[in-house]
Design a protein around this motif. Structure first.
Motif, short mmCIF file in Angstrom:
data_model
loop_
_atom_site.label_atom_id
_atom_site.label_comp_id
_atom_site.label_asym_id
_atom_site.label_seq_id
_atom_site.Cartn_x
_atom_site.Cartn_y
_atom_site.Cartn_z
N VAL A 159 -6.91 -7.03 -1.65
CA VAL A 159 -6.13 -5.81 -1.82
C VAL A 159 -6.03 -5.08 -0.48
O VAL A 159 -6.85 -5.29 0.42
N PRO A 160 -5.03 -4.20 -0.32
CA PRO A 160 -4.91 -3.43 0.92
C PRO A 160 -6.12 -2.50 1.11
O PRO A 160 -6.66 -1.96 0.14
N VAL A 161 -6.49 -2.31 2.36
CA VAL A 161 -7.64 -1.46 2.72
C VAL A 161 -7.19 -0.41 3.73
O VAL A 161 -6.56 -0.74 4.74
N SER A 162 -7.54 0.84 3.45
CA SER A 162 -7.32 1.92 4.40
C SER A 162 -8.68 2.42 4.88
O SER A 162 -9.64 2.46 4.11
N ALA A 163 -8.76 2.79 6.15
CA ALA A 163 -10.03 3.22 6.74
C ALA A 163 -9.99 4.70 7.11
O ALA A 163 -9.00 5.18 7.65
N ASP A 164 -11.08 5.39 6.81
CA ASP A 164 -11.24 6.77 7.28
C ASP A 164 -11.63 6.71 8.75
O ASP A 164 -12.70 6.22 9.10
N PHE A 165 -10.75 7.23 9.62
CA PHE A 165 -10.97 7.14 11.06
C PHE A 165 -11.28 8.50 11.66
O PHE A 165 -11.19 8.68 12.88
N PHE A 167 0.83 -1.20 0.00
CA PHE A 167 0.00 0.00 0.00
C PHE A 167 0.87 1.25 0.00
O PHE A 167 0.63 2.19 -0.78
N ALA A 168 1.88 1.29 0.84
CA ALA A 168 2.77 2.44 0.88
C ALA A 168 3.46 2.65 -0.46
O ALA A 168 3.61 3.79 -0.94
N GLY A 214 2.59 0.86 15.40
CA GLY A 214 3.84 0.37 14.85
C GLY A 214 4.35 1.22 13.71
O GLY A 214 3.69 2.17 13.27
N PRO A 215 5.53 0.89 13.19
CA PRO A 215 6.22 1.77 12.25
C PRO A 215 5.70 1.75 10.82
O PRO A 215 5.99 2.66 10.05
N ASP A 216 4.91 0.73 10.45
CA ASP A 216 4.56 0.56 9.03
C ASP A 216 3.14 0.96 8.69
O ASP A 216 2.84 1.24 7.52
N PHE A 217 2.24 0.96 9.65
CA PHE A 217 0.84 1.30 9.41
C PHE A 217 0.77 2.70 8.79
O PHE A 217 1.43 3.63 9.24
N PHE A 218 -0.04 2.86 7.74
CA PHE A 218 -0.06 4.10 6.97
C PHE A 218 -1.02 5.11 7.61
O PHE A 218 -2.24 4.95 7.56
N ILE A 219 -0.44 6.14 8.21
CA ILE A 219 -1.23 7.22 8.81
C ILE A 219 -1.31 8.37 7.83
O ILE A 219 -0.33 9.09 7.59
N ASN A 220 -2.48 8.54 7.23
CA ASN A 220 -2.68 9.61 6.26
C ASN A 220 -3.23 10.82 7.02
O ASN A 220 -4.42 10.90 7.32
N VAL A 246 -4.70 -1.60 6.56
CA VAL A 246 -3.27 -1.28 6.52
C VAL A 246 -2.99 0.19 6.80
O VAL A 246 -1.82 0.60 6.90
N GLY A 247 -4.04 0.99 6.93
CA GLY A 247 -3.83 2.41 7.13
C GLY A 247 -5.11 3.11 7.53
O GLY A 247 -6.19 2.51 7.62
N MET A 248 -4.96 4.41 7.78
CA MET A 248 -6.09 5.21 8.25
C MET A 248 -5.93 6.66 7.82
O MET A 248 -4.82 7.16 7.66
N ASN A 249 -7.05 7.34 7.63
CA ASN A 249 -7.07 8.80 7.57
C ASN A 249 -7.29 9.32 8.99
O ASN A 249 -8.12 8.78 9.72
N PHE A 250 -6.56 10.38 9.33
CA PHE A 250 -6.70 10.96 10.67
C PHE A 250 -6.68 12.47 10.52
O PHE A 250 -5.69 13.06 10.11
#
Length: 252
Positions: A77-83, A8-9, A139-145, A107-111
C-alpha cells in the motif's frame, strides 16, 4: 511507483476521509495493513519513540530514512512519512532532504510550519518558499501534506481567532505547491468546515479528545483523518500492562 502516488492522492475525498492509523516501523505497518488499511502514514513522535529518541528531529535523518524505507519496501500500500520540518531551515536544505525521502519509496510527506527546534511558526512567505523548493525537488505528483501548527501551539479557546490566519496559510501553501492541508488539534466542527470550504486542498485533521465526531467531520468536508501518536501509545500501554502482569506474578 507512480500508480501508488496517484492512488494515494485519489484516496483523499472531501466528505469521505482517508483514515490513517499511524505506524512507526515495518512490524506495526504490517499489523495495520492486516487490519484493513489501504494506505499507511508514519508519525514522527512514534517513530522517534520506537527508536529511543525524543520528537523534534532528534532522531538522525539517516535513521528516519532507513525506517520509512523499510516500511515502504515491505508493504504494497502507499506510504506517507512524517518529515516534521524537513530537518533544516533553508529552502535548498529541506528540498535536498525531501529528495532523499522520496527515494525511499514513500509517496508523500507531512511538512510542518513550526520552527521545530525553535519557537513559533515560520512566516507565510518563508514557509511557502520552503514548500516550493520541496515541490521542485520531488516532482509534481509527490504528496506534500502541508501542516500548520497554529492550533497545536495554542489553547482551544483561541482557535476561532486563529482561523483567518490558518486559512490564509492554507491558501498560500496550495499556491506554493502543497497537495494537502493538515490542521492538527483543531477540533470544532464549524471551524474545520470553514477551513474545508476556503482552502482548495484536501484537509487533514488529527484524532484527539476534543475533535468533532465522525458525522460532523464528514459533513465538514474533511478528506483525511490521522491518529498521530495514539496507536503507539496504546500499543506500548498494552505491552507495559502485559509485562506488569508477568513480573507481578499475575501471569505465568
Amino acid at each position: 511507483m507512480l500508480n501508488k502516488v496517484h492512488d494515494f492522492a485519489a484516496l483523499h475525498v472531501k466528505g469521505a476521509p482517508l483514515v490513517l492509523y499511524n505506524c512507526w516501523d515495518a512490524g506495526s505497518a504490517k499489523a495495520i495493513v492486516e487490519g484493513g488499511a489501504v494506505a499507511l502514514a508514519t508519525g514522527s513522535w512514534s517513530v522517534a519513540a520506537a527508536q529511543g529518541y525524543e520528537d523534534g528531529e532528534v532522531m538522525p535523518l539517516a535513521e528516519l530514512l532507513a525506517v520509512v524505507k523499510r516500511i515502504a519496501q515491505t508493504q504494497e500500500v502507499p506510504v506517507s512519512a512524517d518529515f516534521e520540518g524537513g530537518y533544516g531551515d533553508a529552502p535548498e536544505i529541506v528540498a535536498a532532504h525531501a529528495a532523499r525521502l522520496a527515494q525511499t519509496g514513500v509517496v508523500g510527506m507531512n511538512f510542518e510550519d513550526q520552527h521545530v527546534q525553535g519557537q513559533g511558526v515560520w512566516p507565510v512567505e518563508a514557509q511557502c518558499a520552503r514548500i516550493a523548493a520541496i515541490r521542485a525537488a520531488v516532482g509534481p505528483d509527490f504528496f506534500i501534506n502541508a501542516r500548520t501548527d497554529l492550533f497545536l501551539q495554542s489553547d482551544a479557546a483561541d482557535h476561532a481567532g486563529l482561523l483567518a490566519e490558518a486559512i490564509t496559510r492554507g491558501q498560500a501553501y496550495a499556491a506554493a505547491g502543497a497537495s494537502g492541508f493538515f490542521v492538527p488539534m483543531l477540533g470544532q466542527g464549524a471551524l474545520i468546515a470553514d477551513v474545508c470550504a476556503q482552502v482548495d486542498l484536501p484537509v487533514n485533521v488529527m484524532m484527539h479528545a476534543n475533535l468533532a465526531d465522525s458525522v460532523a467531520l464528514v459533513k465538514a468536508g474533511v478528506a483525511r483523518i490521522s491518529y498521530g501518536p495514539a496507536p503507539y501509545r496504546s500499543a506500548m500501554q498494552m505491552v507495559t500492562q502485559a509485562a506488569g502482569n508477568i513480573y507481578d506474578g499475575a501471569a505465568p
